[in-house]
Design a protein around this motif. Sequence first.
Motif, mmCIF file in Angstrom:
data_model
loop_
_atom_site.group_PDB
_atom_site.id
_atom_site.type_symbol
_atom_site.label_atom_id
_atom_site.label_comp_id
_atom_site.label_asym_id
_atom_site.label_seq_id
_atom_site.Cartn_x
_atom_site.Cartn_y
_atom_site.Cartn_z
ATOM 1 N N LEU A 49 -5.680 1.252 -6.597
ATOM 2 C CA LEU A 49 -6.173 1.509 -5.240
ATOM 3 C C LEU A 49 -7.648 1.143 -5.213
ATOM 4 O O LEU A 49 -8.382 1.495 -6.138
ATOM 5 C CB LEU A 49 -5.989 2.988 -4.875
ATOM 6 N N MET A 54 0.094 3.990 -2.814
ATOM 7 C CA MET A 54 -0.704 5.172 -2.455
ATOM 8 C C MET A 54 0.112 6.462 -2.431
ATOM 9 O O MET A 54 -0.424 7.539 -2.167
ATOM 10 C CB MET A 54 -1.365 4.961 -1.095
ATOM 11 N N ARG A 75 0.799 -1.225 0.000
ATOM 12 C CA ARG A 75 0.000 0.000 0.000
ATOM 13 C C ARG A 75 0.834 1.278 0.000
ATOM 14 O O ARG A 75 0.575 2.195 -0.799
ATOM 15 C CB ARG A 75 -0.987 0.031 1.185
ATOM 16 N N ASP A 115 -7.805 -0.328 0.535
ATOM 17 C CA ASP A 115 -6.777 0.704 0.705
ATOM 18 C C ASP A 115 -7.196 1.957 1.450
ATOM 19 O O ASP A 115 -6.350 2.621 2.071
ATOM 20 C CB ASP A 115 -6.245 1.113 -0.676
#
Length: 420
Positions: free
Chosen positions: A212, A21, A17, A222
Amino acid sequence: MKIYSKKQYESKVDRTRPQRMKWWNEARYGMFVHWGLYSLLGRNEWVQAIECISKKEYEKLAMQFCPKPHSAREWARLAKNAGMKYMVMTTKHHEGFCLWNTEQTNYNAVKTACGRDLVAEHVDACREFGLKIGFYYSLMDWHHPDGARAAHDPAARQRFLDFTKGCVRELMTNYGKIDILWYDVARPFHSHEGWESLAMNQMVRSLQPHILINNRSLLNEDFTTPEERVEAAESGREWEACMTFNNVSWGYMPSAACDRHSSRDILNMLNTACSGTGNLLLNIGPAPDGSIPQEAIEPLITVGKWLKKNGEAVYGKLDKSNGKASACGNFSRKGKKVYFWCRYWPGKELTLGGFKTLLKSARFLINNRKIEFEQTKNRIILKNMPLRNPDKSVGVTVIVLEFPTTPRHDVFDNTPALHI
Ligand code: FHN
């Protein structure tokens, strides 16, 4: 394809992640677009349900939905000029009308009056204007014959799951790299097991490894999605507040134009999002021909111009800033730098309470002009400031406070204050 257990799957999602992100955390601000047959009626995207319109009657709208070409380019240009970095469009809302060339149903934009793949146009427009691409997908589907009875009929459930997975697979396969999958309303099932979300999202991630996924297929995935409120996720999770432009409708609703957000309202949402290191996904509901609602243009452009000068306080990696230091505004923070967004100009002096760390310097963000200050054990007093708010566009001036170390701030903290 091997289906990992929830534990194995979520461990891999958690591990990847931060890298996936990074762009999203730095982007901060995106455009949501709700567009579909409901736009023709102009009374909210739930109009079919709220006004009890029969499926047969509602389906006729598909022969009237003929948007003008290049609508998505207009939205993308506006989003860019507004300082937004990504755009999430409804590919299918609860009405079940698909805006792309799906093989799962003929109830779609290509096989009806429109005759065009509107998802492809959304993708092309995002790429042309350098926006990351998001697909909204409503799991709930009022049009599919099994959309409701799937709740209690195993055969219907299997057909509806096959339909859902078929739609999602097409969206993840036919349009190149997609950055966000924004699920919505997981009905009629109330668990990820009911939706087989684990298998579906592993399929999604195998097709789109960087993607995501939000939390609305009933797995954490997420990011969380507070709606119509800008509120940090308590669990320390990533979060994105999604907001209508008028507090009443995601879909086109010209009668609600009177309640549209001002540029100051939008900045207030952004400031709150930034202080909690979350994102803001602000919605427009285009007219049936694809036109942008007139009331949204000026506020978005005004904020976009403000962001051009003050974006340092918004974009990029932010750190949480808690507590209040003044009733005149709120913070965002990057390490040792605190950005105070002053909304209510106090005149020649501004006092900020609760800082326990020695201040190194204070300046206006837009011109770096230094600000004189005094500091006591828990107060910073900015002095000899202009009598009037320097920001003439929205009335929000950003003041940068620089500290030698990460500043301690807690207006209610009684620990021994700094030694002056
Ligand atoms: O019912 C939908 C609504 O129409 C809209 O799409 C919002 C956007 O987040 N989601 C659902 C309500 O939570």
